[in-house]
Design an enzyme around this catalytic site. Structure first.
Site: not given
Length: 477
Positions: A236, A286, A330, A464, A468
């Site tokens: 990844k 986060e 993921e 995506e 954002k």
């Protein structure tokens, strides 16, 4: 005494406080003790407090979480440490974190508390770290690491508000006694007066010029990453992108933060400012690390989908996200990595069940991870272990960071990096600096990233990051 820059919004009250706190310090040496005084005040908007009492060319720190009813503002650095370019890619050998640990150890016992409150649980050290341990950019707004003790701070917990002044003035000095008198005045009423003047005398720019987007470069990076994954070089990698915009006049930092706070009540709204009036701000969902009374919490956050226009659409998008093999794979990389790092440190972590974190314009797969700290453990040692997680870098970490350094055509700066505070008793709160922008006068560089794994499609990843970017484009003014 230096002259305070002219500001027609300053009241006599705030100007006098600025003079006493920031511009009237005696000459001090490295061993001189810092005197810390505090005063409880009535509820006040922390952004108004920041605007009212921050002089120009002073560092600043702001972080607010409305859901937790916690916030903090720090202004000016009475003592600080900056770490310049280093070699390496994070992890256990990242010397920046070790140097900042030493700064805390050297200074935490050098603060004299002049009150009876639980001073050991007040944030006293504010820090930020660049994504990589070193940078090849000719100019950096922020050093590889910075940690400081502020001149002035305001701490909010639920409905409790505490103003703290850290100074080198002696315990019985006239200046210290004068600061105490000013803090005991009706602080909130003085700020309320300022608040009305401020909000009735501002105009905000409404349009921006797109300086650079290079979306084709982003899709090229995604395709390059997919080839590296297919060759088993990577499992990844997070491909980040920068969008650069320009206004005719300078961005209004406080208004932009107010918009972010209104638009994203479930996120950490944050802003780090340097001495040159450059700011790194954003709305991050986060949490990298939180420790309160030896209870540790961190977030595994990876895998994304948009919000639906109706409850039915929103539920369907959420269910599809929870059942997506690609998105769950993921996410699992991130969850396993954090779990393993905490286990290696002997912290015996526990995972909550996989769930959805629904934000205003996006939803994520989310696994909270918990642990109890037993024995001695420096929070920055844990931060060094966790940063960067696969959520912002990739797997393997070192290979992903090398790819990021070689193929991204911009410096990540504080993007996707640890930003947070620590107290003198092992408590801390660190967020990950995502959904963020670097503001320099009338220019802004917006950051967004997408996790690339086998099965990723460039056009979907582009959608995506555009989603954002919208969180910031709708807030910056």
């Amino acid at each position: 005494m230096p002259v305070i820059p002219d500001n027609h919004f300053l009241t006599d009250y705030s100007q006098k406080l600025q003079e006493l706190i920031f511009f009237s310090h005696p000459v001090q040496d490295n061993d001189q003790q810092i005197v810390s005084i505090s005063q409880e005040i009535s509820p006040v908007d922390l952004l108004v407090f920041l605007t009212m009492l921050k002089p120009k060319n002073q560092v600043s720190f702001y972080c607010e979480n409305q859901r937790k009813q916690e916030a903090v503002v720090a202004i000016g650095a009475i003592k600080s440490l900056e770490v310049k370019n280093e070699n390496g890619h994070g992890g256990n050998g990242d010397n920046r974190f070790i140097q900042c640990e030493h700064f805390i150890e050297e200074n935490k016992d050098n603060i004299i508390f002049e009150d009876n409150i639980d001073s050991q649980k007040i944030p006293y050290f504010f820090s930020s770290f660049n994504f990589l341990e070193h940078s090849s950019d000719n100019y950096q707004a922020f050093p590889q690491a910075k940690i400081f003790i502020p001149h002035l701070q305001l701490v909010k917990k639920a409905n409790n508000y505490l103003v703290i002044v850290n100074t080198y003035h002696g315990k019985n000095s006239p200046e210290l006694n004068l600061i105490k008198q000013y803090l005991k005045q009706d602080f909130s009423q003085n700020i309320l007066h300022y608040y009305h003047r401020f909000h009735h005398d501002q105009s905000y720019p409404s349009s921006y010029t797109l300086e650079r987007s290079d979306y084709h470069y982003f899709t090229d990076k995604v395709n390059h990453s997919l080839k590296a994954i297919a060759s088993d070089k990577l499992t990844k990698i997070v491909v980040a992108h920068a969008l650069e915009i320009k206004l005719e006049e300078n961005f209004n930092i406080i208004k932009s933060l107010t918009n972010l706070r209104d638009n994203h009540p479930d996120c950490y709204i944050f802003c780090v400012g340097n001495e040159k009036e450059e700011f790194f701000l954003g709305a991050s969902p986060e949490r990298l690390l939180s420790i309160q009374d030896r209870q540790l919490v961190t977030d595994a956050l990876a895998g994304s989908a948009p919000r639906g226009k109706s409850d039915y659409d929103d539920s369907l998008l959420g269910e599809n996200l929870l059942n997506s093999e690609k998105e769950k794979r993921e996410h699992q990389f991130v969850s396993d990595y954090i779990f393993e790092q905490l286990s290696v440190m002997g912290l015996n972590p526990k995972r909550a069940s996989l769930q959805l974190l629904k934000l205003s314009n996006i939803q994520h797969l989310w696994t909270p991870i918990y642990a109890e700290i037993i024995g001695e453990c420096n929070p920055l040692e844990i931060v060094a272990r966790l940063h960067p997680t696969p959520a912002v870098a990739g797997i393997p970490i070192d290979v992903a960071c090398a790819e990021i350094e070689n193929y991204e055509n911009f410096d990540r700066s504080l993007y996707a990096a640890p930003i947070g505070w620590l107290d003198t008793n092992g408590n801390c709160e660190f967020i990950v600096g995502i959904r963020s922008a670097l503001i320099q006068g009338n220019r802004a560089r917006l950051y967004a990233g997408a996790g690339i794994v086998a099965g990723s499609k460039p056009e979907q990843e582009l959608t995506e990051i555009e989603l954002k970017f919208q969180a910031l484009l709708q807030a910056l003014v």
